[in-house]
Design an enzyme around this catalytic site. Structure first.
Site: not given
Ligand SMILES: *Cc1c(COP(=O)(O)O)cnc(C)c1O
Length: 448
Positions: A305, A307-308, A375
């Site tokens: 599997e 992904g990245r 911020c």
């Protein structure tokens, strides 16, 4: 929206980018000094789509999908959709013959709406909602991965009479791997899966076997993310086959499938380690064959599997410089995006590399820190990177390895709309996801 851009002459690169380059393989330096990807100058993309903007190289995605398919021709390669998902991405993956992991009704609906074959979809999740399960059953997903004992009867009760849902049981093999504790999912004491060591995994298997509307097809594990070594996967094979052997001995059952999850590392900065699919395939398949032979078990069909590994290196984030200033002994370059489009530095302390992509500069480099516009002082994209000393507001910077877990994790922090995504291939660019406008944000705000 798919206007062809003017063709450009691409001079050859002085040297081939190596396999662990942080830039897509199509990256070229133009005579103008700018950078092009997929045959399209990044400065043109910044002008056309505005900044921040995410660029995804379609051919890089396809080639990365093919790399896993050819390394493991007898396995199923399921792309983990949470890394980055949109309709075009789904079409590319479908065309490359991949399967798909999803973990929500939303990801599932997008895939189904795009026509991705439901029988090639796997639904994951440690806390699947009633809507997630109902959607999965309605659309007919191929596999549902059981992640807790309580879910077994709950799922079985939703399966219509006369039909059966294929499921896997997610087990915890007790292996610590991965780049950060937030992404280490192969050990006890985190929220995913059912431990082998404590007997929870075996107990869940027995419960699933007692549900006539569930068809248990195998075990699943996912060790974590950014794992550069094959060793933890080999250990996982050993432990999972150990459990399979016990399940056969004690309960008389064998299973046709084994899903080893993803987590394959990519480089974010030069010199970072990446996982190569070929040695992974070689070692994992031979370990599996060997262990199964020893235990006299049938060799299950493997699923991986990534992904990245597929989406990450195909994406480049484009920002425009808004401010340059010296504070203390540091030189800060502030860009028009940051933790709203890329939360990874704030979540995991990750640092990226950055390049001036819009023009040439012959001014000597200086050490700078590239920060976002939000911020928080932790909104840092790149620390102590070398950039030309004449960096000024309006310059376009490119951040590679931005294709996974940026857009999919983006937020509307500071009411800065989420950025657009454009695809490039063979000298053309087209918009895949449009920018989130202030109007988009305003219409959700329905109170007074
Ligand atoms: C996130 C995830 C993946 C993919 O992880 P990467 O690090 O992107 O390869 C695969 N399988 C499961 C179950 C996941 O949760």
């Amino acid at each position: 929206m798919s206007l062809p851009l003017a063709p450009i002459a691409l001079p050859p690169l002085p040297e081939e980018p190596g396999p662990a380059s942080v830039w897509p393989a199509s990256t070229r330096t133009l005579r103008s000094g700018g950078t092009a990807i997929g045959g399209v100058p990044l400065a043109e993309l910044a002008d056309r789509f505005g900044t921040p903007c995410y660029v995804i190289d379609e051919d890089e995605v396809r080639n990365r999908a093919r790399a896993w398919r050819s390394a493991l021709p007898d396995a199923d390669v399921a792309y983990a959709g949470k890394a980055f998902l949109c309709r075009a991405m789904l079409r590319w993956l479908d065309e490359e013959g991949l399967h798909l992991d999803v973990c929500s009704a939303g990801e599932l609906e997008l895939a189904a709406h795009t026509g991705f074959p439901a029988d090639r979809i796997v639904l994951h999740g440690n806390a699947k909602s009633p809507a997630d399960l109902a959607t999965a059953l309605r659309l007919g997903v191929g596999r549902i991965v059981i992640d807790s004992t309580g879910e077994i009867a709950r799922l079985a009760a939703l399966v219509p009479p006369g039909s059966r849902q294929r499921v896997l049981v997610r087990v915890v093999p007790g292996i610590a791997a991965g780049a950060h504790t937030a992404v280490r999912t192969g050990v006890e004491g985190q929220k995913f899966g059912l431990p082998i060591a404590g007997g929870e995994a075996e107990d869940a298997v027995v419960r699933v076997l007692g549900q006539p509307r569930l068809e248990l097809v195998g075990l699943h594990c996912h060790l974590g993310s950014q794992i550069a070594s094959v060793d933890p996967y080999v250990t996982a094979v050993r432990r999972l086959v150990g459990l399979l052997s016990r399940l056969r001995d004690v309960h008389g059952v064998t299973f046709p499938e084994l899903d080893l999850g993803g987590g394959f590392a990519i480089p974010y900065r030069d010199g970072d380690q990446a996982l190569d699919p070929r040695p992974y395939a070689l070692r994992v398949t031979s370990e599996l064959a060997l262990r199964c032979a020893h235990a006299d078990l049938p060799v299950p069909r493997l699923t991986v599997e990534p992904g990245r590994w597929i989406a990450g290196p195909a994406g480049v984030a484009l920002y425009r410089v808004l401010a340059v200033k010296s504070t203390g002994d540091r030189l800060f370059v502030a860009v028009d995006g940051g933790m709203s489009d890329n939360p990874r530095p704030a979540l995991y302390g990750v640092r990226y590399t950055v390049r001036l992509v819009g023009r040439a500069s012959s001014v000597p480099e200086r050490t700078m820190t590239v920060v976002g516009r939000h911020c928080e002082a932790g909104d840092v994209l790149a620390e102590d990177v070398a950039l030309p000393g004449d960096i000024r507001p309006g310059d376009v910077l490119g951040v590679p390895a931005s294709g996974a877990y940026h857009v999919s994790m983006a937020s509307a922090y500071n009411l800065v709309g989420r950025p657009p995504v454009a695809a490039v291939s063979e000298g053309r660019a087209r918009l895949l996801i449009r920018r989130e406008t202030l109007e988009d944000l305003r219409v959700r705000d329905v109170g007074e």
